[in-house]
Design a protein around this motif. Structure first.
Motif, PDB file in Angstrom:
ATOM      1  N   ASP A 144     -48.005  34.957 -96.552  1.00 15.33           N
ATOM      2  CA  ASP A 144     -47.048  33.919 -97.177  1.00 15.33           C
ATOM      3  C   ASP A 144     -47.590  33.452 -98.682  1.00 15.33           C
ATOM      4  N   ALA A 145     -48.020  34.491 -99.074  1.00 20.55           N
ATOM      5  CA  ALA A 145     -48.428  34.450-100.701  1.00 20.55           C
ATOM      6  C   ALA A 145     -47.141  35.285-101.475  1.00 20.55           C
ATOM      7  N   ILE A 146     -47.017  34.651-102.712  1.00 20.96           N
ATOM      8  CA  ILE A 146     -45.963  35.345-103.576  1.00 20.96           C
ATOM      9  C   ILE A 146     -46.642  35.869-104.685  1.00 20.96           C
ATOM     10  N   ASP A 147     -46.463  37.147-105.088  1.00 27.48           N
ATOM     11  CA  ASP A 147     -46.999  37.682-106.335  1.00 27.48           C
ATOM     12  C   ASP A 147     -45.916  38.010-107.336  1.00 27.48           C
ATOM     13  N   LEU A 166     -43.685  42.081 -97.315  1.00 29.52           N
ATOM     14  CA  LEU A 166     -42.563  41.949 -96.579  1.00 29.52           C
ATOM     15  C   LEU A 166     -41.449  42.145 -97.313  1.00 29.52           C
ATOM     16  N   PHE A 167     -41.463  41.696 -98.748  1.00 26.95           N
ATOM     17  CA  PHE A 167     -40.114  41.877 -99.513  1.00 26.95           C
ATOM     18  C   PHE A 167     -40.625  41.901-100.744  1.00 26.95           C
ATOM     19  N   LEU A 168     -39.475  42.325-101.862  1.00 22.62           N
ATOM     20  CA  LEU A 168     -39.747  42.363-103.146  1.00 22.62           C
ATOM     21  C   LEU A 168     -38.359  42.088-103.753  1.00 22.62           C
ATOM     22  N   THR A 169     -38.196  41.270-104.855  1.00 22.21           N
ATOM     23  CA  THR A 169     -36.811  41.377-105.648  1.00 22.21           C
ATOM     24  C   THR A 169     -37.116  41.443-107.190  1.00 22.21           C
ATOM     25  N   TRP A 170     -36.339  42.107-107.729  1.00 20.66           N
ATOM     26  CA  TRP A 170     -36.355  42.446-109.095  1.00 20.66           C
ATOM     27  C   TRP A 170     -35.554  40.976-109.858  1.00 20.66           C
ATOM     28  N   HIS A 171     -36.220  40.626-111.093  1.00 23.09           N
ATOM     29  CA  HIS A 171     -35.505  39.780-111.828  1.00 23.09           C
ATOM     30  C   HIS A 171     -34.484  40.451-112.708  1.00 23.09           C
ATOM     31  N   GLU A 210     -39.571  42.045-114.256  1.00 21.18           N
ATOM     32  CA  GLU A 210     -40.539  41.151-113.406  1.00 21.18           C
ATOM     33  C   GLU A 210     -39.979  41.341-112.042  1.00 21.18           C
ATOM     34  N   MET A 211     -40.922  41.290-111.208  1.00 22.79           N
ATOM     35  CA  MET A 211     -40.454  41.204-109.836  1.00 22.79           C
ATOM     36  C   MET A 211     -41.278  40.289-109.191  1.00 22.79           C
ATOM     37  N   LEU A 212     -40.901  39.707-107.927  1.00 22.81           N
ATOM     38  CA  LEU A 212     -41.554  38.754-106.917  1.00 22.81           C
ATOM     39  C   LEU A 212     -41.773  39.711-105.653  1.00 22.81           C
ATOM     40  N   VAL A 213     -43.135  39.398-105.242  1.00 24.01           N
ATOM     41  CA  VAL A 213     -43.351  40.269-104.159  1.00 24.01           C
ATOM     42  C   VAL A 213     -43.919  39.260-102.964  1.00 24.01           C
ATOM     43  N   GLY A 214     -43.567  39.199-101.880  1.00 26.89           N
ATOM     44  CA  GLY A 214     -43.919  38.409-100.613  1.00 26.89           C
ATOM     45  C   GLY A 214     -44.537  39.063 -99.743  1.00 26.89           C
TER      46      GLY A 214
END
Length: 358
Positions: free
Chosen positions: A159-162, A141-146, A151-155
């Motif tokens: 409902d898991a976050i990688d 659904l989404f990703l956001t860069w540090h 690094e990135m967080l991917v949702g």
């Protein structure tokens, strides 16, 4: 990579500076009557490029050259990850520290890194070069860069976050010089009694993560432990978008209750509730100086009201309204100028600012 910032514009001067500027249309088609479903917009770190995604395709534009021939198209960009035809691309986000690196994710359950520079004389020139793939598994659904750009967080829809570290790459296709990011860390899904996450954003320092939830509160989490630090409660419905001001003094939250809340990050009080909208707030963007805030309202151009309200962050007042033909689905400020890119109108993306002096 940096370039001079625009001269700050005071609230009472902003209307006279922006009103004469006409939106410039960036269209992939000769027909300007249709409204393409542009799901995401992202400026490069210097603002010399802007990426859009429509269905399974990605396009990178030069904001000062609206002719489609000056753009770069990535067609069916996630077909290789999906193992079949092109999958829907949900999000495109430029790396905050490297001008030509773009990350994309979507319904195929993968993340792909691109070098969006036109390859010189290479096969498939003009289509962008895939640098690395990350197989998440579940539709994303989404990703956001540090902020560090590493690094990135991917949702995911499950409902898991990688957590993805792009420095951990191993070569898996030497012929095409493509790499796989083999090492990701999955943050366990929320418990059944816990809220679903719809979006995440890092703080400016990268030490905290702001997470919107399905039941309304915004969770402030420590990074990288993801330990809960604080909860912000103001919305009566799900919250869909969150952004930290470049100045660091405000956090903006957009919700399904059609409200934007602005939080003072020094004492974590809600200082403004912006209620000029009639549909869910799914996209938020601060101007480079943190003085102004815009939003995308609704997931469809038929939802919500026309126009882009430009809010003055300190007062919560509407400083200026940009007229649009339809409701705006996504909107983003240029990283260094008072330019606004948005989608929702017929023809394609529009940008207010090119050709002016703001």
């Amino acid at each position: 990579m940096s370039r001079p910032l625009s001269r700050p514009i005071k609230k009472d001067v902003l209307p006279s500076a922006l009103k004469p500027l006409k939106p410039v249309l960036f269209s992939e088609s000769t027909s300007t009557r249709l409204v393409p479903n542009i799901r995401s917009l992202s400026w490069s770190p210097t603002g010399s490029l802007i990426a859009t995604c429509t269905s399974s395709n990605i396009r990178i534009w030069n904001p000062e050259r609206p002719n489609v021939k000056s753009s770069t198209e990535i067609r069916n960009g996630h077909s290789a990850i999906a193992g079949g035809s092109g999958a829907v691309v949900e999000k495109v986000v430029f790396c905050p520290t490297t001008e030509n690196v773009l990350a994309s994710t979507g319904h195929d359950g993968g993340v792909r890194l691109w070098d969006v520079r036109v390859p010189s004389g290479a096969v498939g020139a003009g289509k962008g070069t895939a640098l690395a793939d990350v197989k998440i598994g579940d539709p994303c659904l989404f990703l956001t860069w540090h902020p560090n750009g590493r690094e990135m967080l991917v949702g995911t829809k499950e409902d898991a976050i990688d957590s993805v570290d792009v420095r951990r790459m191993t070569e898996h296709d030497s012929t095409n010089s493509k790499w796989a990011i083999e090492s990701t860390e999955r943050i366990p899904p929320a418990k059944s009694s816990s809220p679903r996450y719809y979006a995440m954003a890092f703080s400016n320092s990268g030490r905290e993560v702001f997470a919107t939830t399905g039941d309304g509160p915004v969770k402030i989490l420590d990074y990288p432990t993801m330990t809960p630090l604080h909860t912000l409660t103001a919305h009566t419905y799900a919250t869909y978008s969150v952004q930290h001001s470049p100045r660091g003094d405000y956090l903006a939250v957009g919700g399904g209750d059609s409200t934007i809340t602005l939080w003072d990050t020094y004492n974590w009080h809600c200082v403004h509730a912006l209620t000029a909208h009639t549909s869910a707030i799914r996209d938020l963007s601060f101007s480079f100086d943190g003085a102004y805030l815009i939003c995308g309202s609704g997931s469809d151009f038929k939802e919500g009201e026309k126009g882009i309200e430009i809010y003055h962050a300190d007062t919560g007042d509407v400083a200026h309204t940009i007229d649009t033909g339809n409701a705006v689905t996504v909107a983003q400020w240029h990283p260094y100028r008072y330019w606004v890119a948005y989608a929702g109108d017929a023809g394609g993306m529009k940008i207010v600012g090119p050709g002016g002096n703001v």
